[in-house]
Design a protein around this motif. Structure first.
Motif, short mmCIF file in Angstrom:
data_model
loop_
_atom_site.label_atom_id
_atom_site.label_comp_id
_atom_site.label_asym_id
_atom_site.label_seq_id
_atom_site.Cartn_x
_atom_site.Cartn_y
_atom_site.Cartn_z
N ILE A 23 -1.30 13.24 5.10
CA ILE A 23 -1.41 12.13 4.16
C ILE A 23 -2.55 12.46 3.21
O ILE A 23 -3.70 12.63 3.60
CB ILE A 23 -1.67 10.80 4.91
CG1 ILE A 23 -0.39 10.39 5.63
CG2 ILE A 23 -2.10 9.73 3.93
CD1 ILE A 23 -0.43 9.04 6.27
N ARG A 83 0.87 -1.18 0.00
CA ARG A 83 0.00 0.00 0.00
C ARG A 83 0.90 1.23 0.00
O ARG A 83 2.03 1.17 0.48
CB ARG A 83 -0.90 0.02 1.25
CG ARG A 83 -2.06 -0.96 1.18
CD ARG A 83 -3.04 -0.70 2.30
NE ARG A 83 -2.44 -0.88 3.60
CZ ARG A 83 -2.62 -0.03 4.62
NH1 ARG A 83 -3.35 1.05 4.46
NH2 ARG A 83 -2.05 -0.26 5.77
N PRO A 105 -6.67 11.83 -4.12
CA PRO A 105 -6.65 10.65 -4.99
C PRO A 105 -7.67 10.69 -6.12
O PRO A 105 -7.31 10.45 -7.28
CB PRO A 105 -6.95 9.50 -4.04
CG PRO A 105 -6.60 9.99 -2.70
CD PRO A 105 -6.72 11.47 -2.71
N ILE A 126 -4.23 7.10 0.84
CA ILE A 126 -3.52 5.83 0.86
C ILE A 126 -4.09 4.97 -0.26
O ILE A 126 -5.29 4.74 -0.32
CB ILE A 126 -3.67 5.15 2.23
CG1 ILE A 126 -3.05 6.05 3.31
CG2 ILE A 126 -3.00 3.78 2.21
CD1 ILE A 126 -3.13 5.49 4.70
N VAL A 127 -3.22 4.56 -1.17
CA VAL A 127 -3.68 3.83 -2.36
C VAL A 127 -2.95 2.49 -2.41
O VAL A 127 -1.92 2.31 -1.77
CB VAL A 127 -3.40 4.65 -3.64
CG1 VAL A 127 -4.24 5.92 -3.64
CG2 VAL A 127 -1.93 4.98 -3.75
N PRO A 128 -3.47 1.54 -3.18
CA PRO A 128 -2.82 0.23 -3.23
C PRO A 128 -1.50 0.29 -3.98
O PRO A 128 -1.27 1.22 -4.76
CB PRO A 128 -3.82 -0.64 -4.01
CG PRO A 128 -4.95 0.21 -4.37
CD PRO A 128 -4.68 1.61 -4.00
N GLU A 171 -6.78 10.97 -10.12
CA GLU A 171 -7.06 9.95 -11.10
C GLU A 171 -7.66 10.56 -12.37
O GLU A 171 -7.29 10.21 -13.49
CB GLU A 171 -8.01 8.93 -10.50
CG GLU A 171 -7.85 7.57 -11.12
CD GLU A 171 -8.72 6.56 -10.42
OE1 GLU A 171 -9.27 5.70 -11.09
OE2 GLU A 171 -8.88 6.69 -9.18
N GLY A 196 1.15 -0.47 -6.87
CA GLY A 196 0.90 -0.60 -8.29
C GLY A 196 0.00 0.47 -8.87
O GLY A 196 -0.39 0.41 -10.03
N THR A 197 -0.32 1.49 -8.08
CA THR A 197 -1.11 2.59 -8.61
C THR A 197 -0.32 3.33 -9.69
O THR A 197 0.91 3.45 -9.60
CB THR A 197 -1.46 3.56 -7.46
OG1 THR A 197 -2.22 2.86 -6.50
CG2 THR A 197 -2.26 4.76 -7.96
N ASP A 198 -1.04 3.81 -10.67
CA ASP A 198 -0.46 4.56 -11.78
C ASP A 198 0.48 5.66 -11.27
O ASP A 198 0.13 6.42 -10.37
CB ASP A 198 -1.63 5.19 -12.56
CG ASP A 198 -1.16 5.95 -13.76
OD1 ASP A 198 -1.51 5.54 -14.87
OD2 ASP A 198 -0.43 6.96 -13.58
#
Lengths: 411, 433, 530, 373
Positions: free
Chosen positions: C478, C469, C500, C481-483, C504, C485-487
Motif C-alpha cells: 500500500i 478513503r 503520496p 491511504i488518502v481521503p 502531490e 476525493g483526492t486529485d
C-alpha cells in the motif's frame, strides 16, 4: 491476464417466451427423445451393413450382384432380419419359445444384465456431473466384486446379514479404490483420467494375484474363487426359472438415491457446483478438494456395489475377468443417460438388452459378437451429436421442405 | 488539494525488520522424498542383502559386434556404494532447497539412476543368471516406440487445443491396416505407409465431432476407442481369419544396422541396430521438437492451442489448424501402430492392450513437448522391459506385481513428479466464432 | 485511407446488436465512438475487423466495397485493432506475439527468423519510445506494456486504420496521457484512429469527431466541445444523475483489521507485501491501483482463497486467517468477486440456485443435509424482487440474464444476510449506466447500515465516486491511504508507485490532460460517467 | 468434407461394382440356401453346440482346437452345430443358457472357466448332454463331483510336456532353455511344470546342468505375458530369453507363440516348441516351419469329436475322458525338419520315457493336473 476462449454473442439466446414461438414441427423434430430414437435406429442400420457383410450367403451372392441382384438383397435381408430378430428374441420376448417361462425370460435377462451397469453407470454419472472424468469403473467393479466374494466365501453368517455385509464390503473397497484417484487429484492435481485408467490395470493384476492365494482361491488350483455361500446371494425375484434377482430392485433404489443426492441434497448441490464451475464453488466456500474425494468415494462405492451384484446375483464366483466390460460399458451408459439417474437406468437397460440378446444373435443367426460393440459406440456417438442425427435423418430432410430449420434447433 | 495523512502511517514505515525477510515456504516434499527413497535403498537394497551374494551383469549379447563377457559384482557392497551415492545426492538436494537454490535437473535423474541400479543389484543378487543390460535397454527402446509415436500424436492434437483420448484407437487402426496392407503387398514398407492413413481416419473422426459438432472431446475419444476395437475385432474374426496367409502374415520390417554407429559397444546395439521405423522415430521427434518451437507452423499451432481468439485476430484459421493437426496426429499414432507390428507379427484382437493410454500419460509427463514425451515414453518402456527381464530370469516378486510396474510408474509419475501441470490453455474447448 | 461503413446490421438471434450503422473514418483523424456497455460498439468493430460476418450492409475502403472473410483480410487491407481483452498469447514472448500470423522466416524449413522479429519490435518500439523488451514473456508484463505490445502488433502490419477498443480501462491517468500522445503521433503520421470508449472525459480531450451509439444505432454525432452532460444524455438516452448520492460517512469503530499481511505466490513473488490497514463501520475503503498489483490477491486472501505467509486479518476481533472460505463467509463477510462469470456465478445453475450458492448449507434452505426447493424458490422470489432482477423465471439458468442483472444476483445473494464486512471487487465492470447506478446505491446503503465496506477497483472514476478513503496499491504494497476525493493525478502517480507526498508535488507541476485539476473543466470530476 | 465423402463413396462403389460383375451360378437358387458345410451324405437330427471362453474361437489355442473338432463332426457326421463366443465371464451362463434354449443335444464348454455354468446347466437339464474341456466338476469344497449327463474332457498335458522338456534339454547347445505363459492358469502352467521336470530328468540322466528360464515349479511363479494376445510382448520376451542364452523356447500362450517364432527367426540356432496342435502343420506358421522343433499336442479336437460321435450314436457316457500319452490324447508331435538334427540317443530315450509313462512306471505330476481318480 485471462484468456477468453470463445467469442460469445453479446447476449444470451432469445428467451423462448418472447416473440416467435417455435412452431410445433420445429418442437417435435428438435425433441431429444426423437434424437435418441433416431440415433438408435441409425446405429442399427449402420451395423446392419456389417451384419450383412459378415454373412457367408451375402458374400456368396455379392459376387454375382449385377447378374442377379435379388439373391444378394434377399440374402442381406435374411441376414439382417435374422440377426435383429434373434436380438429381440434374446433380449425382450422369445416368440419362438415353447413355454411361457421361456418366452418372457429374455426380458428378465435384460434386466439382470442391466443391474451392474446401472450401479456402475450411476457412479460414473455422479462423477461426470461433478466434473470428474472417472474411467475407472472397471477396476472399481472388479475390486468390489472381489471384496463381496471374499466375504461371501470366507464367513458364515445368517442369510440376509451375510448379503448386506458382503455388499457393504464391496462398497467400501470400491470406494477406497476410486478414492485413491480422488485423493491424488485433490492433493497433487494428478489427472483422474490417467490415474483411473492405470488403476483399472492394476486391479486386474492384483485380483489375479489374489486368486492364486488362500484369500480368494481358498485352496483351489484354478484362478477362480469358490462359489459364494447361499446366504450371501441375492434372492431371486421370479423363482428359479429366472435369473432376475433382488439386485435389480436395489439398483432402482440406488438410482432414486442418486437422484436425491444430486438434486435434493446439500452434498449433491456441492458436487454439481464443483462440476459446473470450480472457481465459483470455491468462492462460495465449497471445499473443492474434499468434494473431489467424496465424489470418487461415491462413484467407487456404486461401482463396487455393481461388482457385488455381478457376483452375488449372477456369477456366484470370481475370476480376474469377472468385471468383463461392465466398467467400460458403464461409461457409455452414463454418457448415453446424459449423467441423469433415470437416463442412466434406461441406457443400462438398453445395453443390458444388447448384452442379453447377443448370445442368441450368435447362436441363432451366426452374427459376430463384435457387432454389439460397434452398435454401442455408434449409438453414443450419434446421441452426443444431435445435429448430425438431424442431418442424416430423412424425416428432418423432408421437414425442411415444410419450413423446418435445422439451424434453429438447439443442440 | 492536499493529501491527508492516512489513519495509519504508510505500511513501509511500520515494516518490522523480519517482515522483509519473510519468504515463500520451503517445499519439503522434494527433500523428504529424496531422503526417504535413499534410505529405503540403503536399508532394503544394501543392508538386507546377504553379504556373500553376487550380482552378475551382461553388457553385450552374443550377436553384438564387440563382445564383452559377463561380469559379477558383490551385491551388498555395490548396492551400498550406489545407495550411499544416492543419499549423498539427496542431502545435497536438500541443502540446495533450504538455501533456496534451484535443484539442477541432472540431480533427480542421477539420483533415480543410482537407486534403480541399486534395485537391480538387489533383485538379481544370488541369481545365477546374469542381468542382460543391453537387452534391458534395447527392450526399453523397442517397447517405447509405439508409446512415443502415440504421445507425439497426443501432443500434436493437444497443442492445437484438441484432447486426443483416441490414441489407443489410432494405434490399433494403424496396426490393423499395416498388417493387412503389408500382408497383401508382401512389402513391409507398404504397411508403414498405409498405417498413418488408418490413424488419420480415426483422427478425422475425432476432429469432425469435436470441431463441427462440438461434442466433449473426451467423450468422443472414449467412444472412438470402443468403435475401433469393435470394428477391428469384427474385421479380424470375419475377414482375417478366413484367409490368414494372405491377409494376416505380414513380412518383417528388416533390421538395418547403421554402419559404424551400430558397432559402438553397448550404445551401438541399443540405439543403432533397428528397423527403419525406429530411425523414423528419431527423425520425427527431432523434427517435431524443432518445428513446434521454432517454426512458423509451430508458433501458429501453439497460439491456436493457447489463445485461439488471439490467433484468429491475426488471421490464423483456428479450426482448420485443429483439423489439420488432429489428422496429422492420428497419422503419427498410426505409425506407432505400424511400429507395434513391425517385427512381422500377425494382428490379434486388441493387440494395443492399453498402450494408447500410457502414451497419453507419457505426453502429460513430458509436458506436451516432443523431447519430454520421448523421455517419459522411454521411462515406461524401461519399466515394461524390466518387468519382462525380471520375469524371465526369475525374481522373488510374483509376476502379477511386476506386470503392474508400468502402471504404478505412471501413477507415481503423474501424481508425484508432475502434479499440477499446465496444459495448453484452450485444450478441450471448442472454438466458436 | 478512408474507411466507410454503410448500413451495417448484425443480429444475434433476435437481438439486433448493430442496426443499420453508417460511419466514416478519415485519414489523420481521431474518431471516437461513444456508447455505454452493451451498446454494440465492440460488435461493430468485430464486424469491421472480419471477426463477425454482418447480416447486412457493406464496408467501403477508399470508396471500394470490400469483404473481409476473416481478420487476415482486414489486416491485409490495413486495418489494425487493439482489443479490449488483449489478444496476446501469454506464454509467448513479445516478439513472437508481434510476428504471429506474418512471421519472417529463414530460408530453411519455415523456421522463424527471430532476429528479424526482434528487429521489427525494436524499430517500432524505438520510434514511439515504448521501451518494450522483445524477449520478455507477455504474461510477465504489466498491462500497460501489454497494450503497447498490441499497438506494436498492429503497427508492424502497417495499419492505416487503428481501432482502439476501450484502451484506457486498464491505465493510470499518466499512462492514459502517454497513450493519447501516441494516438496524436499516429494521427500526425496519417493513421485513421477509431477510439472506442464510454468515458466522456477522454473523448472530449482527444477526439476530432464523436459518434454516439445507443442500442445498436448511431444516435448522433457530437463535437468535443459539447458539454459532458449533453454527451451523457445522448449516450444513455435520458438525463442521468452523474454523481452518486451519498451522505457523509457516519464512521464508527474499526472492526476489520489487516496487519502485516504477506502473501507469496508459488513462484516466490510477494504478491501482497506486508500490508496493514483497517476499515471502520460505516465507511467505504477503496483499494485502488492498476490491475495486477496485488489487489485481487488481497481480496482473495481475506476470503481465504489464498493462504497468507504471515500477518493477521481480524474481523470483530476474530482471526480470519487460516480459516476456510466457508469459515470466513460464516463470520459475516460478503464477497463480490472480480469476475462474476468465473467466480461469482455458476452459469448453468438456475437463478434460484445461484442465489443460495454460498448459503446452500444453512437453514432454512437445508435441513439435515437435504435442500428445500420451496424455500430456495421463495428466497429467489424475494431477492429478485428486492434487487429488481429482470427475469422470465427463477428456474432459468443465470446465463440467460444480462450482465447487469447477473451482477444484481451476486449482490442480492451477498447482501441477503447480515454482513459484518462487504468486499466488492470491480462491482460494476461491464455494466450499463442504469445498473451501475443501482449497484452503487446498494453499496452505499450497506455502508449506511453500518457495515464496513471494501471496494477493489481499477477504475478511478468508481473509486472517486464511492470511496470515503482510498488505499492505493502498487506492487503488492500500500503506497498510501488518502481521503476520498483526492486529485486523480495524485492517485494516478501513486498507482505508478510514487508516495503520496511526492505525488502531490509532481501532480501540481504536471497536470495530465484528463486530470482532476484540469482548469478547463473544474467540475468535470463529479459529472463523470464511470 | 462433403466432397471428400462423396469421392470415397464413389470409389468404394466402383470397386464393389467391378468385383460384383461375376455371373450368377447356373444351378438353381436352391444352391444359395444350402449351407456350404452340409457336405455330408445325410443329415442327422443332432445339434452339437459349443461355448468358448473369453479367448474366442479364433484364439489359435484350445478354443480353436475344440472348434475344429466340432467342425469336423459337422462335416463328417452331418450334424448341426451352434457356437457362441463369450466376451467375458458374465456371459458364460447366458451363452450356455441360450444353447439350452436352442435345444442343443450336446453342449460343450471350452475352458476351465465354464465349469460352473456347464455344471449348473447340466443339473438343471438332466435330459441334455454336456461336456467340458480342461476341467472336471467339483463341489463347493473342491471335492470332485460326477454328473450323469456331463463329461469332463481332461488332459495330462504334463506327460507330453515332460518329453518336450527332455528333448529341449537334449537339443540345447547353450545349456539354457526357456518357457513362458500367457496367464498363470492351470491349463497353461501344466505345460511349464512338465517341461521343467523333463529338463530335470535329462540333467539327472546325463549329469548336465541345463537350466530353464521363465518358470519356477516350486514357487509356481514365472514369466507371464499377462494376456493371450500381445504377440509383440511375446517377441520381446523371447528375444530376452535368447539374449540370456536360451536356444529352445516353449511359449504357452496361444497366438503369442507367433512372437517367439518371429524372434527365433532373427537368431541363429534357436528353435521353438509349439503347443496344443502341431505347429509345423499350421498354415500361419508356414514361413517358420524350420524353427519348430516339435509341438506338445493336446488333442482337444479329437476328444470333442469322439464325444460328439458317441453322443450321436447314443453312447454318451459321463465318464471323464483323460487324454494321456497312452491314448494319444496328448503327444509329442513329429520332429519334421529336425528329424536329422536331434541326437538319436535323445530320441530313443524319449521313446523309452514315453513307454515308462504309459506303463505307469514314471509318474509326471503337476499341481495343475486334475485328479481323475
Amino acid at each position: 491476464m485471462t484468456t477468453t476462449d470463445t467469442l460469445v454473442a453479446p447476449s444470451a439466446p432469445p428467451p423462448a417466451a418472447e416473440g416467435e414461438r417455435r412452431n410445433l414441427l420445429q418442437q417435435v423434430l428438435d425433441a431429444s427423445w426423437l434424437t435418441i430414437i433416431l440415433a438408435i435406429l441409425m446405429a442399427l442400420i449402420a451395423s446392419s451393413v456389417l451384419i450383412a457383410a459378415a454373412n457367408s450367403q451375402v458374400q456368396a451372392t455379392a459376387v454375382y450382384l449385377f447378374a442377379r441382384p435379388s439373391d444378394f438383397f434377399g440374402a442381406s435381408w435374411d441376414a439382417i432380419f435374422g440377426a435383429y430378430s434373434s436380438l429381440f428374441r434374446g433380449a425382450i420376448f422369445d416368440y419362438e419359445a415353447t413355454t411361457a417361462v421361456r418366452r418372457i425370460r429374455p426380458i428378465t435377462e435384460t434386466m439382470t444384465a442391466s443391474v451392474p451397469l446401472i450401479f456402475a453407470g450411476l457412479g460414473l454419472a455422479v462423477g461426470f456431473r461433478s466434473g470428474l472424468f472417472n474411467i475407472g469403473a472397471q477396476g472399481q467393479v472388479l475390486v468390489g466384486a472381489a471384496a463381496a466374494t471374499f466375504v461371501g466365501i470366507t464367513f458364515s453368517m445368517p442369510a440376509g446379514v451375510h448379503l448386506v455385509i458382503a455388499c457393504l464390503a464391496a462398497i467400501v473397497v470400491g470406494a477406497l479404490w476410486a478414492g485413491i484417484a480422488g485423493f491424488l487429484k485433490a492433493r497433487t492435481g494428478a489427472n483422474e483420467v490417467i490415474v483411473t485408467i492405470m488403476l483399472n490395470s492394476i486391479a486386474v493384476y492384483l485380483i489375479s494375484y489374489l486368486l492364486t492365494t488362500q484369500l480368494l482361491a481358498q485352496g483351489g488350483t484354478r484362478p477362480i474363487s469358490p462359489v459364494v455361500a447361499d446366504t450371501a446371494t441375492f434372492p431371486l425375484l421370479l423363482g428359479s426359472g429366472f435369473r432376475l434377482h433382488a439386485g435389480f430392485i436395489v439398483a432402482i433404489l440406488a438410482a432414486w438415491a442418486v437422484w436425491w443426492l444430486l438434486e435434493r441434497s446439500v452434498l449433491g448441490f456441492q458436487f454439481r457446483a464443483v462440476g459446473a464451475n470450480q472457481n465459483a464453488a470455491r468462492t462460495a466456500g465449497i471445499r473443492v478438494n474434499l468434494v473431489f474425494v467424496l465424489v470418487m468415494l461415491t462413484a467407487g462405492g456404486l461401482a463396487g456395489m455393481g461388482g457385488a451384484t455381478q457376483i452375488l446375483g449372477t456369477d456366484k464366483s470370481l475370476q480376474a475377468s469377472s468385471a468383463g466390460s461392465i466398467g467400460f460399458d458403464a461409461i457409455t451408459v452414463a454418457l448415453l443417460g446424459r449423467s441423469r439417474p433415470l437416463g442412466t437406468v434406461l441406457a443400462a437397460l438398453l445395453f443390458g438388452a444388447l448384452r442379453a440378446g447377443s448370445p442368441l444373435m450368435q447362436t441363432s443367426a451366426n452374427t459376430p459378437i463384435d457387432i454389439v460393440q460397434v452398435i454401442q459406440a455408434s449409438i453414443v456417438l450419434l446421441i452426443a451429436a444431435p445435429p448430425l442425427v438431424r442431418e442424416l435423418s430423412i424425416f428432418h430432410r423432408i421437414a425442411t421442405l415444410f419450413g423446418y430449420s435445422m439451424k434453429g434447433a438447439r443442440a | 488539494m492536499s493529501t491527508v495523512t492516512a489513519p495509519q502511517p504508510p505500511s513501509g514505515s511500520l515494516q518490522t525488520p523480519d517482515a522483509a525477510t519473510i519468504q515463500a515456504r520451503i517445499g519439503l516434499r522434494g527433500p523428504i522424498t529424496y531422503i526417504g527413497v535413499g534410505l529405503i535403498s540403503l536399508v532394503f537394497f544394501a543392508l538386507l542383502t546377504p553379504a556373500d551374494d553376487t550380482t552378475r551383469f551382461m553388457v553385450a549379447s552374443s550377436r553384438d559386434y564387440v563382445e564383452i563377457s559377463p561380469f559379477a559384482v558383490p551385491s551388498q557392497a555395490t548396492a551400498m556404494v550406489l545407495s550411499l551415492g544416492a543419499l549423498a545426492l539427496a542431502v545435497w538436494a536438500t541443502v540446495l532447497t533450504f538455501q533456496r537454490r534451484r535443484v539442477a535437473t541432472w540431480i533427480p535423474i542421477l539420483f533415480g539412476g543410482l537407486v534403480l541400479l541399486a534395485f537391480l543389484v538387489w533383485v538379481m543378487a544370488g541369481n545365477s543368471n546374469a542381468l542382460p543390460l543391453t537387452i534391458l535397454l534395447t527392450g526399453a527402446l523397442t517397447l517405447s516406440i509405439p508409446l512415443i509415436f502415440g504421445s507425439l500424436a497426443g501432443l500434436l492434437c493437444e497443442r492445437s487445443g484438441i484432447i486426443n483420448i483416441a490414441i489407443e484407437g489410432q494405434l490399433l487402426a494403424g496396426a490393423f491396416l499395416a498388417v493387412v496392407v503389408a500382408s497383401l503387398t508382401g512389402n513391409p514398407y507398404a504397411g508403414l505407409i498405409a498405417a498413418p492413413i488408418a490413424g488419420a481416419i480415426v483422427g478425422a473422426g475425432l476432429v469432425l465431432f469435436a470441431v463441427r459438432y462440438r461434442i466433449d472431446q473426451i467423450i468422443v475419444g472414449v467412444v472412438l476407442n470402443v468403435l475401433v476395437i469393435g470394428v477391428t475385432n469384427y474385421l479380424f474374426s470375419t475377414v482375417l481369419t478366413q484367409n490368414p496367409q494372405a491377409l494376416n502374415s505380414p513380412p518383417r520390417l528388416p533390421t538395418l544396422p547403421i554402419p559404424v554407429l551400430s558397432q559402438i559397444p553397448i550404445l551401438g546395439p541399443v540405439l543403432f541396430n533397428h528397423s527403419f521405423v525406429v530411425y523414423l522415430m528419431y527423425i520425427v521427434v527431432a523434427v517435431l521438437q524443432v518445428m513446434l518451437f521454432r517454426s512458423r507452423w509451430g508458433l501458429r499451432v501453439r497460439a491456436v492451442g493457447e489463445h485461439p481468439k488471439a490467433a484468429d485476430t491475426v488471421g490464423i484459421k483456428v479450426n482448420l489448424t485443429r483439423v489439420r493437426n488432429t489428422i496429422l496426429g492420428g497419422a503419427v499414432a498410426g505409425l506407432g501402430g505400424a511400429a507395434l507390428v513391425s517385427a512381422g507379427l500377425a494382428f490379434t484382437k486388441e493387440l494395443t492392450s492399453g498402450k494408447g493410454f500410457i502414451a497419453l500419460a507419457a505426453m502429460i509427463l513430458g509436458r506436451w513437448s516432443p523431447k519430454g514425451a520421448l523421455a517419459a515414453a522411454l521411462l515406461f518402456g524401461f519399466a515394461d522391459s524390466l518387468r519382462q527381464v525380471l520375469n524371465n530370469l526369475g525374481s522373488p516378486v510374483p509376476s502379477q506385481f511386476l506386470s503392474m510396474l508400468p502402471y504404478l510408474a505412471t501413477i507415481f509419475a503423474v501424481a508425484g513428479l508432475v502434479g499440477r501441470v499446465r496444459p495448453p490453455a484452450a485444450e478441450g474447448i471448442p472454438y466458436v466464432k | 485511407m478512408k474507411l466507410e461503413l454503410r448500413g451495417i446490421t448484425k443480429r444475434f438471434g433476435s437481438l439486433v446488436a448493430n442496426d443499420n450503422i453508417d460511419l466514416t473514418f478519415e485519414t489523420g483523424e481521431i474518431h471516437a465512438l461513444l456508447g455505454e456497455n452493451g451498446a454494440g460498439k465492440s460488435t461493430m468493430m468485430n464486424v469491421l475487423y472480419g471477426l463477425y460476418d454482418p447480416d447486412g450492409g457493406e464496408i467501403l475502403l477508399d470508396d471500394q466495397p470490400v469483404r473481409f472473410a476473416g481478420p487476415g483480410d482486414a489486416m491485409a487491407a490495413g486495418i489494425g485493432m487493439v482489443h479490449q481483452h488483449f489478444m496476446l498469447v501469454p506464454v509467448f514472448t513479445v516478439a513472437e506475439n508481434v510476428v504471429l500470423g506474418h512471421e519472417p522466416t529463414s530460408a530453411v524449413g519455415g523456421l522463424i527468423d527471430l532476429t528479424e522479429a526482434r528487429r521489427r519490435v525494436k524499430e517500432i518500439s524505438d520510434r514511439f519510445g515504448f521501451h518494450v523488451d522483445p524477449d520478455a514473456l507477455v504474461e510477465d508484463l504489466p498491462v500497460g506494456v501489454q497494450q503497447r505490445v498490441e499497438i506494436i502488433k498492429a503497427l508492424s502490419r502497417d495499419a492505416k486504420v487503428l481501432i482502439l477498443d476501450e484502451p484506457t480501462a486498464v491505465l493510470t491517468p499518466q499512462e492514459t496521457d502517454e497513450l493519447i500522445a501516441i494516438m496524436r503521433q499516429l494521427k500526425a503520421a496519417g493513421t485513421a484512429i477509431v477510439f472506442i470508449t464510454h468515458k466522456l472525459r477522454e473523448v472530449r480531450a482527444v477526439a476530432d469527431r464523436i459518434s454516439v451509439i445507443r442500442r445498436g444505432k448511431v444516435v448522433g454525432t457530437a463535437s468535443p466541445q459539447d458539454s459532458a452532460a449533453d454527451l451523457a444524455s445522448l449516450m444513455v438516452g435520458r438525463s442521468v444523475n452523474l454523481g452518486v448520492d451519498k451522505a457523509p460517512a457516519q464512521v464508527a469503530e474499526a472492526t476489520f483489521r489487516v496487519e502485516h499481511l504477506t502473501v507469496i505466490d508459488p513462484v516466490g513473488t510477494r504478491v501482497v507485501d506486508d500490508i496493514s490497514f483497517e476499515v471502520r463501520r460505516g465507511e467505504i475503503l477503496a483499494i485502488a491501483g492498476v490491475q495486477g498489483n496485488g489487489q485481487s490477491e488481497l481480496a482473495e486472501t481475506i476470503l481465504g482463497l489464498l493462504r497468507a505467509r504471515s500477518g493477521s486479518i481480524t474481523l470483530d476481533g476474530q482471526e480470519l486467517l487460516g480459516g476456510s472460505v466457508d469459515d470466513v463467509l460464516r463470520a459475516g463477510v460478503g464477497f463480490v468477486p472480480e469476475d462474476r462469470s468465473t467466480d461469482g456465478l455458476i452459469s448453468s445453475f438456475s437463478i434460484a440456485e445461484n442465489l443460495i450458492l454460498d448459503l446452500h448449507g444453512e437453514p432454512p434452505f437445508a435441513r439435515a443435509g437435504s435442500l428445500s426447493p420451496a424455500r430456495v424458490a421463495e428466497n429467489a422470489r424475494l431477492r429478485t424482487e428486492e434487487f429488481d432482477v429482470r427475469l422470465t423465471s427463477i428456474q432459468d439458468p443465470v446465463s440467460t440474464l444480462s450482465g447487469g442483472n447477473q451482477q444484481k444476483v451476486v449482490l442480492a445473494r451477498e447482501m441477503s444476510r447480515p454482513l459484518r464486512l462487504l468486499v466488492a471487487s470491480q462491482p460494476t465492470r461491464g455494466l450499463d449506466v442504469g445498473s451501475i447506478e443501482f449497484v452503487h446505491k446498494r453499496i452505499v446503503r450497506e455502508r449506511d447500515a453500518g457495515t464496513p465496506v471494501i471496494i477493489v477497483s481499477t477504475e478511478l472514476d468508481e473509486v472517486l465516486a464511492l470511496a470515503d478513503r482510498i488505499a492505493v496499491m502498487y506492487r503488492g504494497k500500500i503506497i498510501g491511504i488518502v481521503p476520498g476525493g483526492t486529485d486523480r493525478d495524485v492517485l494516478g502517480l501513486m498507482m505508478a508507485g510514487v508516495p503520496p507526498q511526492a505525488a502531490e508535488h509532481q501532480a501540481a507541476e504536471h497536470h495530465t490532460l484528463l486530470g482532476g485539476s484540469d482548469p478547463a473543466a473544474p467540475a468535470d470530476r463529479d459529472e463523470e460517467i464511470p | 468434407m462433403n466432397r471428400v465423402t462423396r469421392v470415397a463413396v464413389l470409389a468404394t462403389a466402383t470397386a464393389l461394382a467391378l468385383s460384383a460383375c461375376a455371373s450368377a451360378p447356373d444351378d438353381e437358387p436352391a444352391a444359395t440356401t444350402a449351407d456350404p458345410g452340409e457336405t455330408a451324405e445325410e443329415t442327422v437330427d443332432f445339434t452339437a453346440c459349443m461355448v468358448s471362453d473369453e479367448g474366442g474361437f479364433d484364439d489359435a489355442s484350445f478354443n480353436q482346437s475344440g472348434f475344429e473338432g466340432l467342425e469336423l463332426a459337422e462335416q463328417t457326421l452331418g450334424i448341426q452345430i451352434r457356437t457362441a463366443e463369450s466376451a467375458d465371464p458374465g456371459q458364460y451362463t447366458a451363452n450356455v443358457d441360450s444353447m439350452v434354449q436352442e435345444g442343443c443335444d450336446l453342449i460343450i464348454g471350452v475352458g476351465f472357466a465354464l465349469e460352473d455354468s456347464i455344471q449348473a446347466a447340466a443339473e438343471e437339464n438332466p435330459d441334455m448332454h454336456f461336456a467340458l474341456v480342461d476341467s472336471a466338476f467339483s463341489a463347493e469344497d473342491f471335492s470332485p463331483v460326477e454328473l450323469d449327463n456331463a463329461k469332463p474332457l481332461l488332459f495330462n498335458t504334463q506327460e507330453a510336456a515332460f518329453l518336450a522338456g527332455y528333448l529341449a534339454a537334449g537339443q540345447s547347445e547353450t545349456g539354457t532353455v526357456a518357457t513362458f505363459g500367457g496367464m498363470p492358469f492351470p491349463s497353461v502352467t501344466i505345460f511349464m511344470d512338465g517341461f521343467v521336470d523333463g529338463v530335470a530328468r535329462y540333467n539327472e540322466d546325463n549329469g548336465t546342468d541345463v537350466s530353464v528360464l521363465g518358470w519356477d515349479k516350486e514357487a509356481q511363479n514365472g514369466s507371464m505375458i499377462g494376456n493371450f494376445s500381445d504377440t509383440e510382448a511375446g517377441r520381446t520376451t523371447t528375444e530376452q530369453f535368447i539374449a540370456s542364452g536360451a536356444d529352445v523356447i516353449l511359449p504357452v500362450a496361444g497366438p503369442v507363440g507367433a512372437g517367439s517364432l518371429n524372434a527365433a527367426s532373427q537368431a541363429d540356432g534357436v528353435s521353438v516348441i509349439w503347443v496344443d496342435s502341431d505347429g509345423y502343420l499350421q498354415a500361419s506358421n508356414e514361413q517358420y516351419q524350420s524353427l519348430i522343433l516339435t509341438s506338445v499336442i493336446k488333442q482337444i479336437g479329437n476328444a470333442v469329436y469322439d464325444t460328439i460321435e458317441a453322443a450321436v450314436q447314443g453312447d454318451f457316457s459321463s465318464e471323464p475322458y483323460v487324454g494321456t500319452l497312452e491314448n494319444k490324447g496328448v503327444d509329442l508331435a513329429p520332429l519334421h525338419d529336425f528329424e536329422s538334427q536331434v541326437d538319436a540317443e535323445v530320441v530313443s530315450m524319449i521313446e523309452e520315457l514315453r513307454a515308462q509313462i504309459i506303463a505307469g512306471d514314471l509318474v509326471v505330476d503337476s499341481v495343475s493336473a486334475t485328479p481323475t481318480d
